[in-house]
Design an enzyme around this catalytic site. Structure first.
Site, PDB file in Angstrom:
ATOM      1  N   SER A 118      -6.473   6.365   2.766  1.00 22.57           N
ATOM      2  CA  SER A 118      -5.226   6.109   2.042  1.00 22.57           C
ATOM      3  C   SER A 118      -5.309   5.922   0.532  1.00 22.57           C
ATOM      4  O   SER A 118      -4.434   6.410  -0.173  1.00 22.57           O
ATOM      5  CB  SER A 118      -4.507   4.900   2.633  1.00 22.57           C
ATOM      6  OG  SER A 118      -4.403   4.997   4.017  1.00 22.57           O
ATOM      7  N   HIS A 164       8.688  11.748   0.033  1.00 21.17           N
ATOM      8  CA  HIS A 164       7.262  11.418  -0.075  1.00 21.17           C
ATOM      9  C   HIS A 164       6.687  11.211   1.327  1.00 21.17           C
ATOM     10  O   HIS A 164       5.600  11.694   1.643  1.00 21.17           O
ATOM     11  CB  HIS A 164       7.063  10.170  -0.924  1.00 21.17           C
ATOM     12  CG  HIS A 164       5.693   9.588  -0.817  1.00 21.17           C
ATOM     13  ND1 HIS A 164       4.583  10.189  -1.360  1.00 21.17           N
ATOM     14  CD2 HIS A 164       5.229   8.483  -0.178  1.00 21.17           C
ATOM     15  CE1 HIS A 164       3.499   9.467  -1.075  1.00 21.17           C
ATOM     16  NE2 HIS A 164       3.868   8.429  -0.353  1.00 21.17           N
TER      17      HIS A 164
END
Lengths: 405, 472
Positions: free
Chosen positions: B235, B364
């Site tokens: 991430s 997003h």
């Protein structure tokens, strides 16, 4: 849980959890007790075999005079004569042997190549292995740590050198989020057999930023192992073990220990990454320590032995995970624990170790665990101030005396 | 430090002694016949030549037996010597402008109508390859649509789409070889799809079930497969860039015929790791291809708020990296650019930077509603008129390689396969409790064993509070 030392002088008794105040430990009331009497008290109590209150002294003859001798529990009977070298040379020897043994081992960091490293741990390696395998990197800790991780995931075994452990704070993102986690989050598909090493701890007036104890910050990261070396013997052994481990290992060296001299075996050996080292067996109290503080403890031990105490000194070596087996056996024997560390009071290795011992061995303790740490202050530059920010042998002696009452 | 001498060799040796210099490199400046003494640990040649063989020659002292008598005038010299090499000088004080008058043009082969622009340079693509590329782009579209809907239905917790970036995903993957190691950001599942990851495998990861290669340890879309040389998605943004430099370094050390390929978005280039990764790859001369998907938005941050440079391509030269700007919605251009970059990276052992211009059509992620910060008609425009899949489709159809029938067959069968994959993945049992403690280390440490035991006992005491099969 305050360390209320029963029978101790009121104002002078330092509580284990209060901010370490050297003045308090050497309060006037303490000096009223003549040294001879206190030691006699211990032995008398033992003879009376008052098990609950006294210190267990098995056989008084066992009080070893030469307390400073570090018994090397793991040293196999050396057939050869061994060879003497300094700690940084031991690290280099271990690294070189591993690089000879496995072509995937490589080194990266600032000035590790032709310069030989800031502390000369990689001296001569670039000449021998070439400057691709012993790689000088630009100044960006996060980048070369990340690079090491990427290389490790592709099959190499990098040894990443931080010029000073404090600089690795810049690499925290890569160490925590990737080094520690990627083996787990990839479902075991990718391994990260890196070794991250460098000098840390309080040196001689290096200033606050260069005197940090990173083991405090890294200890929570899941997925990494942490070890701290303290002698040329264990430095070489831990270096080799760390390189061979499939897990990411952080090897903490200490700035002031690089020039320690010792004779180490000629034949090959490695140290166990998860084992603590018995430095001096004893009966009265378990003193847990690591890295440079080991030497302050051993110095204090000399004084303690002269005063009639028999401390058991263990160099915990493995900071994550703790070797609770060795530590536990010791606590079960002596029932008193003193932790001496260089970390700060808040959130250091000592704090975690105290919690672990209390949780696991509460029933075996005759006194609360006491922990001597540095204060929660940035390390000052001035020599006098710096000296008092680090636990000194005199304080260790006083703490043992208090705990052993 | 340049020391000018007008004397003979004896002065050199006394200098060496007096200043205690370990290396005095005396270099002959042949053009002006003046010796230049530099006290430097590294030979100037290092900075001009490939680094691998010269570093350790730098400490050798080179002496020239003949030293020509010099004058001390500097004005005849056209260049000055500094660490880093020779540099010309000027007496005119002039600042380099913050931007050049013209933006770097973008490389494009297909126009908006799917026709090849005349006189384009590009690497020809066979029918087989073109059809496969188109099929995969369409599959990616369907996959994104279905998984997004599944998240909206609450069947998976999170998803993010690559809508609008299908050409970058598929065309770049098609241009690489299977041994090239891919380090993705997170918007490149198409690369994994190309390499053979099945729809079922994607679904398993999203559901975190027992068949997931990641063993349920990561959020959805954090795919990873060592078999397919696709590093597990992590991430934090841009951490993969220095890692890519490391992969390039490893491939270089092992002399493999492969490179590292890593992706980053426009927002990610603001991270320190972008600078570090590119700088390192350049200095190490590592075979890495950096592909930046400049899609205009970093969640709600438009690129005008992200940087003030002319995009990302101009940054390459700052690191000494060859770069190109390409129309990321043109599959043929992306294919050619990535293919060439890959060859350069491997053959010349150097990093290459590709900035692929595109637009993030989707939000997003499923946690975002982009209509809050951008106009709905802007999104619509890019979705319809600048769609990379349609554009490539036109070209493939014009060549007679694809028909409407093929189209509907592909879309319906992919949709069906996906729905089945989702149903199966949903039903598949989840990871057992033991997987909570595995793979933290190669072998569980004592404290983890204790913690596992503790949790097991807890679950056994109150099994009704835990899902079935949780503790087997």
């Amino acid at each position: 849980m305050a360390a209320r030392i029963h029978g101790g002088a009121g104002a002078g008794a330092a509580t284990a959890l209060s901010t370490f105040n050297p003045k308090k430990l050497v309060a006037p009331s303490r000096t009223n007790l003549p040294a001879a009497r206190s030691s006699k008290r211990c032995i008398v109590a033992a003879a009376g075999s008052d098990a609950s209150k006294s210190l267990r002294v098995g056989h008084s003859q066992k009080l070893i005079a030469n307390a400073a001798v570090a018994t090397k529990a793991e040293t196999s009977a050396t057939t050869g004569t061994g060879h003497e070298l300094l700690l940084f040379e031991a690290l280099q020897e271990g690294l070189e042997e591993e690089m000879d043994r496995d072509p995937h081992v490589c080194v990266m960091g600032e000035d590790v190549g032709h310069y030989g490293g800031s502390y000369k741990v990689t001296k001569g390696l670039a000449d021998k292995f070439g400057d691709l395998r012993v790689l000088d990197t630009p100044i960006c800790e996060n980048a070369f740590t990340g690079m090491g991780i990427g290389a490790a995931m592709t099959g190499l075994r990098p040894v990443i050198e931080g010029m000073n452990m404090g600089f690795l704070l810049l690499a925290f993102n890569q160490i925590s989020n990737n080094c520690g986690m990627l083996h787990y989050t990839s479902g075991g598909q990718f391994t990260i057999p890196v070794v991250i090493r460098g000098p840390g701890g309080v040196g001689r007036q290096l200033g606050a930023e260069h005197s940090q104890r990173l083991e405090s910050y890294f200890q929570s990261i899941p997925g990494i192992q942490m070890v701290a070396c303290s002698t040329p013997y264990n430095a070489k052994g831990l270096m080799k073990a760390a390189i061979r481990s499939e897990n990411p290992v952080i090897l903490f060296e200490h700035v002031l220990l690089y020039n320690l001299k010792e004779k180490i075996p000629d034949e090959e050996y490695i140290c166990n990454l998860e084992e603590a080292e018995m430095v001096r067996p004893g009966e009265h109290i378990t003193i847990l320590t690591y890295s440079r503080m080991r030497y302050h403890v051993m110095q204090a031990a000399k004084t303690l032995v002269n005063k009639g105490y028999d401390p058991e000194v263990i160099d915990i070596r493995s900071l994550k995970p703790f070797d609770l087996y060795t530590i536990g056996n010791s606590v079960k024997k002596t029932h008193r624990v003193l932790i001496v560390e260089e970390c700060m009071r808040t959130g250091g290795i000592g704090a975690s170790l105290t919690a672990a011992i209390n949780e696991n061995f509460h029933d075996y303790l005759d006194a609360p665990v006491m922990c001597l740490s540095s204060q929660d202050v940035p390390t000052p530059y001035a020599g006098t101030l710096e000296e008092w920010t680090v636990v000194q042998p005199a304080q260790i002696v006083t703490a043992v005396e208090q705990l052993c009452q | 430090m340049a020391i000018w001498f007008a004397r003979s060799r004896t002065l050199v040796s006394s200098l060496r002694q007096n200043l205690g210099l370990s290396a005095i490199f005396i270099k002959h400046n042949y053009s002006s016949r003046r010796p230049v003494f530099t006290n430097s640990q590294l030979s100037p040649r290092v900075f001009l030549d490939p680094f691998s063989s010269y570093r350790h020659e730098s400490t050798a002292v080179e002496t020239h037996p003949y030293l020509v008598q010099q004058s001390d005038h500097e004005d005849d010299a056209q260049e000055l010597d500094f660490p880093g090499g020779k540099v010309g000088y000027t007496s005119e004080m002039k600042f380099i402008p913050e931007s050049s008058s013209r933006r770097i043009p973008c490389y494009r082969v297909l126009n908006e109508h799917g026709k090849i622009i005349s006189d384009s340079d590009f690497i020809p693509v066979s029918e087989k390859l073109a059809v496969r590329m188109y099929e995969q782009m369409a599959t990616l579209q369907v996959m994104d649509h279905i998984f997004y809907e599944a998240q909206r239905q609450g069947r998976i917790s999170f998803y993010l789409t690559s809508v609008g970036e299908e050409a970058i995903n598929i065309a770049s993957a098609a241009a690489l070889s299977p041994e090239d190691v891919v380090l993705p950001q997170y918007r490149e599942p198409g690369v994994l799809l190309w390499r053979g990851f099945t729809l079922e495998e994607f679904a398993n990861q999203c559901f975190g079930n027992k068949a997931d290669y990641g063993k349920g340890r990561q959020m959805p879309i954090h795919y990873g497969s060592n078999q397919h040389n696709y590093f597990t998605v992590s991430s934090p943004i841009a951490t993969q860039l220095p890692q890519a430099a490391g992969v390039g370094y490893a491939l270089k050390m092992e002399k493999k015929n492969a490179c590292a390929v890593t992706f980053i978005g426009d927002g990610g280039t603001s991270e320190g790791d972008f600078h570090a990764g590119l700088n390192f790859a350049a200095v190490m001369e590592a075979p890495v291809v950096f592909i930046c998907r400049n899609n205009g938005w970093a969640i709600s941050t438009h690129i005008s708020e992200q940087f003030r440079s002319d995009g990302i391509v101009v940054k390459g030269q700052a690191y000494g990296i060859r770069s190109i700007r390409v129309d990321g919605n043109d599959a043929l251009a992306v294919y050619s650019a990535v293919r060439s970059a890959r060859e350069m990276a491997v053959k010349e052992q150097r990093p290459v930077l590709i900035e692929a211009m595109t637009y993030r059509v989707g939000h997003h992620s499923t946690s975002d509603d982009s209509t809050k910060y951008r106009a709905a008609d802007e999104i619509q425009y890019w979705k319809m008129s600048r769609n990379p899949v349609n554009r490539f489709k036109k070209w493939v159809e014009d060549n007679g390689w694809w028909s409407e029938e093929d189209e509907s067959k592909l879309r319906s069968s992919t949709r069906k396969q996906l729905l089945q994959a989702i149903q199966a993945a949903e039903k598949w049992e989840k990871q057992p409790l033991t997987e909570l403690f595995n793979d933290v280390y190669d072998v569980k440490t004592k404290n983890l064993e204790e913690q596992e035991l503790g949790l097991k006992e807890l679950v056994e005491k109150q099994p009704q509070d835990y899902p079935l099969g949780f503790h087997n």
